[in-house]
Structure formats: C-alpha cells, structure tokens
Enzyme design. Structure first.
Site, PDB file in Angstrom:
ATOM      1  N   ASN A  71       0.812  -1.207   0.000  1.00 52.49           N
ATOM      2  CA  ASN A  71       0.000   0.000   0.000  1.00 52.49           C
ATOM      3  C   ASN A  71       0.851   1.264   0.000  1.00 52.49           C
ATOM      4  OD1 ASN A  71      -2.372   1.695   0.433  1.00 52.49           O
ATOM      5  ND2 ASN A  71      -3.326  -0.171   1.221  1.00 52.49           N
ATOM      6  N   HIS A 102      20.249   2.052  14.077  1.00 53.62           N
ATOM      7  CA  HIS A 102      21.415   2.505  14.836  1.00 53.62           C
ATOM      8  C   HIS A 102      21.582   1.669  16.096  1.00 53.62           C
ATOM      9  CE1 HIS A 102      22.447   6.073  12.510  1.00 53.62           C
ATOM     10  NE2 HIS A 102      21.137   6.248  12.341  1.00 53.62           N
TER      11      HIS A 102
END
Length: 184
Positions: A71, A102
C-alpha cells in the site's frame, strides 16, 4: 581525479534514486511503475500490486513474492540486509520495514543491519513497524500501529509496542491477492 569519479558516480545513483522515489512512484499507471520497480528490486513476483508512493531503499536487497499487495506510503528498506517478502503478503498503508538501525550502545551512533523475512500470507496492518532481524511466520497478522522487535510465530496475531501475541489466526489461507485498482 579518482575522487571526482567517485563523487560523480555517487551523485548519479543518488539522482536515479530521487527520480524513482519522487517521480516514478507517483505515476498513476501501474504498468509503468511495475516496469521501473522490476528494475529497482531484486525480484518482483507475478500478480500483486504496489501502490503509488511506496518507497524502496536499496532495492537490490529486496525480494517480493507473487500476489503481494503493498500500500501507499509503505517503506521497504534493503540497506542493512536482505528483505524477503513471501507470496500473498498484504502490507497496509504507512508500514515501515527496516533492515538497518542505529546501535544505541555505540559511542559513534553506528549502524547495525540484519535480514528480515516475511513468510507467505502475512498481513501487516497500517502503521506497523518491523525492525531488523525479524522473521514473521506464515499466516501471521501484525496489528495496526505495532512495533515488531522479535520473531512472530506462524498463524499468530500480534499487537502493541513491543508486539506481543494476542491471538491465533483461524484460516486456511486460500486467498490470492490479485486486486489491482485503477489510478492508485
């Protein structure tokens, strides 16, 4: 001279990514988008549909199975590892699937990359986030707004932040996601 060539090479691929993300993925004709998506991702299976405004990062690491529906405003990230999407997978609006993150314990804000595997017949509802290193088992459902940080067993329903098992899916999974809306 060598540094200039590297900079030109980097600029070319950054521009190519920009054109794909900001222009090609806004074309209202799926046949045209599909052509360019197939040039961008490692594999795009038969059937299925990728709506306008979906985003791919480092598509060479992304494989999408047959009859998947992706979508608008969904983000599929292949920068940190492989992202493998099985067959008949429904990825709803504004889903983020990350292979790169990270490291919160790194003194220099370093990154960690891990593969993500989404097996057949998985349904990921709107605004869910899938973090690096996760495997979502066959037929599992991820509820809207959930953040998945650990593997999801097959045929389970998970919800929350972090996502936890809240139920079991009771279906024989006989459907095929072959809806292709006009101008979407």
């Amino acid at each position: 001279m060598k540094k200039t060539l590297i900079e030109l090479y980097t600029a070319f691929f950054a521009f190519k990514d920009y054109v794909f993300r900001e222009w090609i993925m806004y074309i209202p004709f799926y046949a045209i988008r599909r052509f360019f998506i197939k040039q961008t991702v490692k594999r795009l299976g038969k059937g299925g549909f990728v709506m306008m405004k979906a985003e791919f990062r480092d598509g060479k690491n992304i494989e999408i199975g047959d009859y998947c529906f992706i979508n608008k405003y969904s983000l599929l990230d292949g920068r940190g590892g492989k992202l493998i999407v099985g067959n008949n997978v429904d990825i709803a609006q504004e889903v983020n699937i990350w292979t790169l993150s990270h490291d919160p314990h790194d003194d220099f804000h370093g990154v960690v990359g891990k593969d993500v595997f989404i097996e057949d017949y998985v349904w990921i509802a709107s605004r869910a986030t899938i973090m690096p290193g996760v495997r979502i088992g066959r037929g599992a459902v991820v509820a809207a707004g959930s953040i998945v940080t650990k593997d999801v067993p097959p045929m389970t329903i998970v919800a929350g932040s972090p996502a936890k098992i809240v139920g079991q899916r009771k279906s024989e999974l006989k459907y095929q996601l072959d809806w292709q809306p006009w101008f979407k």
